[in-house]
Design an enzyme around this catalytic site. Structure first.
Site, PDB file in Angstrom:
ATOM      1  N   LYS A  36       0.319  -1.388   0.055  1.00 32.53           N
ATOM      2  CA  LYS A  36       0.083   0.250   0.416  1.00 32.53           C
ATOM      3  C   LYS A  36       0.718   1.661  -0.249  1.00 32.53           C
ATOM      4  O   LYS A  36       2.177   1.210   0.403  1.00 32.53           O
ATOM      5  CB  LYS A  36      -0.755   0.102   1.355  1.00 32.53           C
ATOM      6  CG  LYS A  36      -0.338  -0.190   2.186  1.00 32.53           C
ATOM      7  CD  LYS A  36      -1.807  -0.438   3.816  1.00 32.53           C
ATOM      8  CE  LYS A  36      -0.185   0.434   4.918  1.00 32.53           C
ATOM      9  NZ  LYS A  36      -0.753  -1.056   6.475  1.00 32.53           N
ATOM     10  N   ARG A 134     -10.327  -0.530  15.181  1.00 29.62           N
ATOM     11  CA  ARG A 134      -9.705   0.298  14.019  1.00 29.62           C
ATOM     12  C   ARG A 134     -11.441   0.119  13.088  1.00 29.62           C
ATOM     13  O   ARG A 134     -12.633   0.807  13.930  1.00 29.62           O
ATOM     14  CB  ARG A 134      -8.678   0.517  13.617  1.00 29.62           C
ATOM     15  CG  ARG A 134      -8.245   1.877  12.424  1.00 29.62           C
ATOM     16  CD  ARG A 134      -7.003   1.692  11.897  1.00 29.62           C
ATOM     17  NE  ARG A 134      -6.915   0.749  11.530  1.00 29.62           N
ATOM     18  CZ  ARG A 134      -5.347   0.480  11.382  1.00 29.62           C
ATOM     19  NH1 ARG A 134      -4.215   1.479  11.180  1.00 29.62           N
ATOM     20  NH2 ARG A 134      -4.814  -1.107  10.241  1.00 29.62           N
ATOM     21  N   TYR A 266      18.557  30.208   9.568  1.00 28.70           N
ATOM     22  CA  TYR A 266      17.161  30.819  10.411  1.00 28.70           C
ATOM     23  C   TYR A 266      17.222  30.547  12.541  1.00 28.70           C
ATOM     24  O   TYR A 266      17.392  29.358  12.392  1.00 28.70           O
ATOM     25  CB  TYR A 266      15.915  30.581  10.033  1.00 28.70           C
ATOM     26  CG  TYR A 266      15.605  30.554   8.571  1.00 28.70           C
ATOM     27  CD1 TYR A 266      15.741  32.085   7.884  1.00 28.70           C
ATOM     28  CD2 TYR A 266      15.520  29.393   7.700  1.00 28.70           C
ATOM     29  CE1 TYR A 266      15.870  32.003   6.581  1.00 28.70           C
ATOM     30  CE2 TYR A 266      15.271  29.979   6.339  1.00 28.70           C
ATOM     31  CZ  TYR A 266      15.639  30.952   5.606  1.00 28.70           C
ATOM     32  OH  TYR A 266      15.172  31.198   4.284  1.00 28.70           O
ATOM     33  N   MET A 314      13.957  24.744   3.387  1.00 21.29           N
ATOM     34  CA  MET A 314      12.848  24.800   2.673  1.00 21.29           C
ATOM     35  C   MET A 314      13.904  23.403   1.966  1.00 21.29           C
ATOM     36  O   MET A 314      13.094  22.373   1.398  1.00 21.29           O
ATOM     37  CB  MET A 314      11.991  25.392   1.953  1.00 21.29           C
ATOM     38  CG  MET A 314      11.027  24.849   1.265  1.00 21.29           C
ATOM     39  SD  MET A 314      10.222  26.441  -0.142  1.00 21.29           S
ATOM     40  CE  MET A 314       9.265  27.222   1.670  1.00 21.29           C
TER      41      MET A 314
HETATM   42  C1  LIG Z   1       0.324  -2.086   6.636  1.00 22.41           C
HETATM   43  C2  LIG Z   1      -0.988  -3.406   7.267  1.00 22.41           C
HETATM   44  C3  LIG Z   1       0.139  -4.258   7.071  1.00 22.41           C
HETATM   45  C4  LIG Z   1       1.491  -5.191   6.709  1.00 22.41           C
HETATM   46  O1  LIG Z   1       2.190  -4.814   8.434  1.00 22.41           O
HETATM   47  P1  LIG Z   1       3.843  -4.248   8.830  1.00 22.41           P
HETATM   48  O2  LIG Z   1       3.987  -3.780  10.071  1.00 22.41           O
HETATM   49  O3  LIG Z   1       4.269  -2.788   7.798  1.00 22.41           O
HETATM   50  O4  LIG Z   1       4.358  -5.108   9.183  1.00 22.41           O
HETATM   51  C5  LIG Z   1      -0.458  -5.671   7.242  1.00 22.41           C
HETATM   52  N1  LIG Z   1      -1.891  -5.690   7.576  1.00 22.41           N
HETATM   53  C6  LIG Z   1      -2.302  -4.507   7.574  1.00 22.41           C
HETATM   54  C7  LIG Z   1      -4.129  -4.896   7.296  1.00 22.41           C
HETATM   55  C8  LIG Z   1      -2.318  -3.479   7.110  1.00 22.41           C
HETATM   56  O5  LIG Z   1      -2.617  -2.369   6.849  1.00 22.41           O
END
Ligand SMILES: *Cc1c(COP(=O)(O)O)cnc(C)c1O
Length: 372
Positions: A36, A134, A266, A314
């Site tokens: 993802k 969640r 800065y 920046m």
């Molecule tokens: C991102 C995610 C993972 C992977 O988790 P890691 O800690 O990166 O291994 C697995 N399952 C779900 C539902 C996720 O959102």
């Protein structure tokens, strides 16, 4: 999307991603590559191709949009959309693109059933909440779900999933075990009702530390990219052998003296305590290199650590190279990784940044990438 106005090079070592996936494959039967958010900033399609070549049959993205991009990119295995199908258009995309959505509500199940048909039911993954609070159905929803399923001929439950909250924290093992007990009760109840599916709960940390949670499918993300989710815990050794795949370098624009007593950048937050030499690098907060690293982070220059001095600007950041010989304009300063014996590790960068490796990867991965 990619930041288009800078001098940063984000180098992705696909061979290391492959090696990390192969290492994980030796620990469990069927790791799904979680890719993802542009593969945690490492590049959706190149990473997908690498994992497919290493034997991954299933990959998981977030949105249905990402899943379609992956399909167009040429991956022909199974794609899971962890954020689910949010509209009837996305439900149709799941059917057409052979995408398996996570489902966490009856409303979405009905929508997906309408997009599928009794002859060709859409495979879905039921997401259960076992303690993360969640997304997901609860254990108490099972009777209602079992009652509803016969009226939803357009879907087929292919996967039952949940997610751990603290599998990367050995001292909170009790909670992980409780979550897993709940998951076992849920999968048991669904199987007793006659459903057949693949179960999955293990993320990277659980894959490494809790083999009893592997079930039919595992879902490693961060470990594929070479960060150790158990870093800094008594179980750190369980993640040994993983190799970080992202290098981020930026050119040094100028090297100059900073006499004792002079301030830099800065706000004048750093005043030279001795006669110093500083290198001005071409990275800043506009490149997703956090201003929070001001006077905290380090870069690697010529194989040595160069501490950040003064505020991150920046598009520029100064580092102290007083004790590093032969630094000149045009050399590369590494903010992550780098060649030689002492690359900047993702854990080291994340600690100075005040965040986790995941966020450092996702943000730095917004910069233009090259693949090798
Ligand atoms: C991102 C995610 C993972 C992977 O988790 P890691 O800690 O990166 O291994 C697995 N399952 C779900 C539902 C996720 O959102």
């Amino acid at each position: 999307m990619s930041i288009s106005y800078n001098n940063i090079t984000v180098r992705i070592h696909l061979d290391r991603i492959r090696a990390n996936y192969e290492l994980l494959s030796r620990k469990a039967s069927a790791p799904i590559g979680v890719i993802k958010s542009d593969a945690y900033g490492h590049g959706l399609v190149p990473v997908a191709k690498t994992l497919a070549a290493a034997g991954a049959c299933t990959l998981a993205v977030g949105t249905v949009g990402e899943a379609l991009k992956l399909r167009k990119g040429g991956f022909d295995g199974r794609i899971i959309a962890l954020l689910g199908a949010l509209s009837s258009e996305e439900a149709c995309s799941c059917r057409i693109g052979h995408i398996v959505p996570f489902v966490f509500s009856l409303q979405h199940l009905r929508m997906l059933s309408d997009a599928g048909s009794a002859d060709a039911p859409l495979p879905v993954a039921l997401k259960f909440d076992t303690g993360m609070a969640r997304l997901g159905f609860c254990e108490e929803d099972i009777p209602g779900l079992l009652q509803a399923l016969p009226g939803l001929p357009g879907i087929r439950v292919a996967i039952v999933a949940s997610h751990f909250a603290v599998s990367d924290e050995p001292e909170k093992e009790d909670f992980t075990r409780e979550q897993h007990e709940t998951f076992l009760r849920i999968t048991g109840a669904l199987r007793s009702a006659g459903l057949t599916f693949e179960a999955t709960i293990a993320n990277s940390a659980a894959m490494l530390a809790y083999p009893e949670t592997h079930h039919e499918l595992q879902r490693p993300g961060i470990a594929i990219y070479g960060a150790n989710p158990l870093h800094g815990t008594p179980n750190e050794h369980m993640g040994s052998g993983l190799s970080p795949a992202m290098d981020v370098g930026t050119p040094i624009l100028q090297v100059h003296a900073l006499p004792k007593g002079r301030s830099i950048s800065y706000g004048r937050t750093f005043v030279a305590p001795r006669d110093m030499r500083v290198a001005i690098t071409s990275v800043g907060y506009a490149d997703a290199f956090s201003r929070g690293l001001s006077n905290r982070g380090v870069m690697m220059v010529n194989g040595q650590r160069a501490p950040i001095v003064g505020r991150v600007c920046m598009q520029m950041t100064a580092v102290d190279v007083t004790d590093i010989p032969h630094v000149s304009s045009g050399d590369t300063a590494w903010i992550l990784g780098g060649p030689g014996e002492c690359p900047v590790t993702p854990e080291e960068l994340a600690a100075a940044w005040g965040t986790i490796t995941y966020e450092a990867f996702c943000l730095l991965g917004l910069n233009p990438k090259t693949f090798e």
